[in-house]
Scaffold this motif. Structure first.
Motif, mmCIF file in Angstrom:
data_model
loop_
_atom_site.group_PDB
_atom_site.id
_atom_site.type_symbol
_atom_site.label_atom_id
_atom_site.label_comp_id
_atom_site.label_asym_id
_atom_site.label_seq_id
_atom_site.Cartn_x
_atom_site.Cartn_y
_atom_site.Cartn_z
ATOM 1 N N GLN A 29 4.967 5.447 12.329
ATOM 2 C CA GLN A 29 5.071 3.996 12.386
ATOM 3 C C GLN A 29 6.117 3.555 11.370
ATOM 4 O O GLN A 29 6.204 4.125 10.278
ATOM 5 N N VAL A 30 6.892 2.545 11.725
ATOM 6 C CA VAL A 30 7.919 2.036 10.822
ATOM 7 C C VAL A 30 7.510 0.651 10.355
ATOM 8 O O VAL A 30 7.471 -0.303 11.131
ATOM 9 N N ASP A 31 7.156 0.557 9.077
ATOM 10 C CA ASP A 31 6.746 -0.717 8.480
ATOM 11 C C ASP A 31 6.876 -0.572 6.967
ATOM 12 O O ASP A 31 6.018 0.023 6.316
ATOM 13 N N ALA A 32 7.932 -1.115 6.418
ATOM 14 C CA ALA A 32 8.249 -0.902 5.008
ATOM 15 C C ALA A 32 7.256 -1.550 4.051
ATOM 16 O O ALA A 32 7.264 -1.239 2.860
ATOM 17 N N ARG A 33 6.400 -2.433 4.549
ATOM 18 C CA ARG A 33 5.496 -3.180 3.667
ATOM 19 C C ARG A 33 4.040 -2.751 3.762
ATOM 20 O O ARG A 33 3.184 -3.332 3.101
ATOM 21 N N ARG A 34 3.732 -1.740 4.595
ATOM 22 C CA ARG A 34 2.312 -1.440 4.829
ATOM 23 C C ARG A 34 1.999 0.052 4.685
ATOM 24 O O ARG A 34 1.099 0.565 5.350
ATOM 25 N N HIS A 35 2.720 0.756 3.815
ATOM 26 C CA HIS A 35 2.464 2.180 3.637
ATOM 27 C C HIS A 35 0.996 2.459 3.302
ATOM 28 O O HIS A 35 0.371 3.348 3.866
ATOM 29 N N GLY A 36 0.474 1.684 2.350
ATOM 30 C CA GLY A 36 -0.890 1.915 1.907
ATOM 31 C C GLY A 36 -1.924 1.649 2.990
ATOM 32 O O GLY A 36 -2.974 2.291 3.032
ATOM 33 N N GLU A 37 -1.648 0.692 3.869
ATOM 34 C CA GLU A 37 -2.584 0.361 4.938
ATOM 35 C C GLU A 37 -2.521 1.364 6.088
ATOM 36 O O GLU A 37 -3.529 1.610 6.760
ATOM 37 N N LEU A 38 -1.358 1.931 6.327
ATOM 38 C CA LEU A 38 -1.147 2.728 7.535
ATOM 39 C C LEU A 38 -1.342 4.224 7.345
ATOM 40 O O LEU A 38 -1.633 4.938 8.316
ATOM 41 N N LEU A 39 -1.201 4.730 6.125
ATOM 42 C CA LEU A 39 -1.172 6.175 5.953
ATOM 43 C C LEU A 39 -2.500 6.853 6.307
ATOM 44 O O LEU A 39 -2.530 7.794 7.115
ATOM 45 N N LEU A 40 -3.594 6.418 5.719
ATOM 46 C CA LEU A 40 -4.867 7.096 5.976
ATOM 47 C C LEU A 40 -5.325 6.978 7.434
ATOM 48 O O LEU A 40 -5.796 7.973 8.010
ATOM 49 N N PRO A 41 -5.178 5.809 8.077
ATOM 50 C CA PRO A 41 -5.484 5.765 9.508
ATOM 51 C C PRO A 41 -4.608 6.715 10.330
ATOM 52 O O PRO A 41 -5.079 7.282 11.330
#
Length: 221
Positions: A29-41
């Motif tokens: 996924q490409v989203d420079a502002r949501r690394h913390g939200e997206l990584l574990l899912p």
């Protein structure tokens, strides 16, 4: 062997599982502002797709950057935590090396060529490669105009190259980092008995956040 690869050094939040021979599952996924939200899912998603539990992983592969401080540390802290809980090694790789390897796998580039990612502030993180496995210069952070002579005539991959076509005149894909390529590179290095980098971030410059000037420290009397 089952490698879990993660990289958050670029706008791409990318995760992959590799069994030593091929990619088992991946999520990008490409989203420079949501690394913390997206990584574990994303980790949960690739494990579910592969029908595996986290305790099946035998090694963690992590992109070390270069990259912005906030995004980069998400992947590094996650990798270190998984490795500690599972009691498995962490294999650190330069993020640009992953893009270079992907250029060979996906783009058919043999070399020499350059890799450049967006460093913001009108700069790029970049490196030069003799082939997809051999870095011969960098990583470094510079304004594109300042390195024009060093990349002249070279194909270049990565989002940074695509942003500055006046300098990277033969810019091409892949644009974003791929944990699948990073994991494949790690598997190849493990098979060859090659060493990895320590799992320490390659920031290359100071973080954007700074302590204000004339800041008053208030301590209890």
């Amino acid at each position: 062997m089952l490698l879990l690869a993660v990289d958050t050094a670029t706008p791409a939040v990318t995760v992959a599982l590799h069994d030593g021979e091929s990619v088992v599952a991946e999520a990008n996924q490409v989203d420079a502002r949501r690394h913390g939200e997206l990584l574990l899912p994303s980790v949960d998603r690739v494990l579910a797709e592969a029908g595996l539990k986290l305790d099946a992983v035998t090694g963690i592969v992590v992109g070390l950057g270069p990259g912005p401080y906030t995004g980069l540390r998400v992947g590094l802290v996650t990798a270190a935590t998984f490795a500690s809980v599972l009691g498995v090694p962490v294999h650190g790789l330069c993020t640009l090396d992953g893009l270079a390897y992907a250029a060979g796998l996906e783009g058919g580039i043999e070399g020499p060529f350059a890799v450049a990612t967006d460093a913001r502030r009108k700069e790029v993180y970049w490196a030069r490669y003799e082939d997809p496995r051999t870095r011969v210069g960098g990583p470094a952070v510079d304004r594109p105009a300042d390195i024009a002579d060093q990349v002249a005539g070279l194909p270049a991959v990565g989002a940074g190259a695509l942003l500055y076509p006046e300098v990277f005149k033969d810019a091409r894909g892949p644009e974003h980092q791929s944990a699948a390529a990073l994991a494949a590179l790690a598997a190849a290095k493990l098979a060859a008995g090659e060493e990895f980098l320590p799992a320490q971030p390659l920031y290359l410059r100071r973080p954007d956040a700074q302590v204000p000037k004339n800041y008053k420290v208030v301590t209890p009397k």
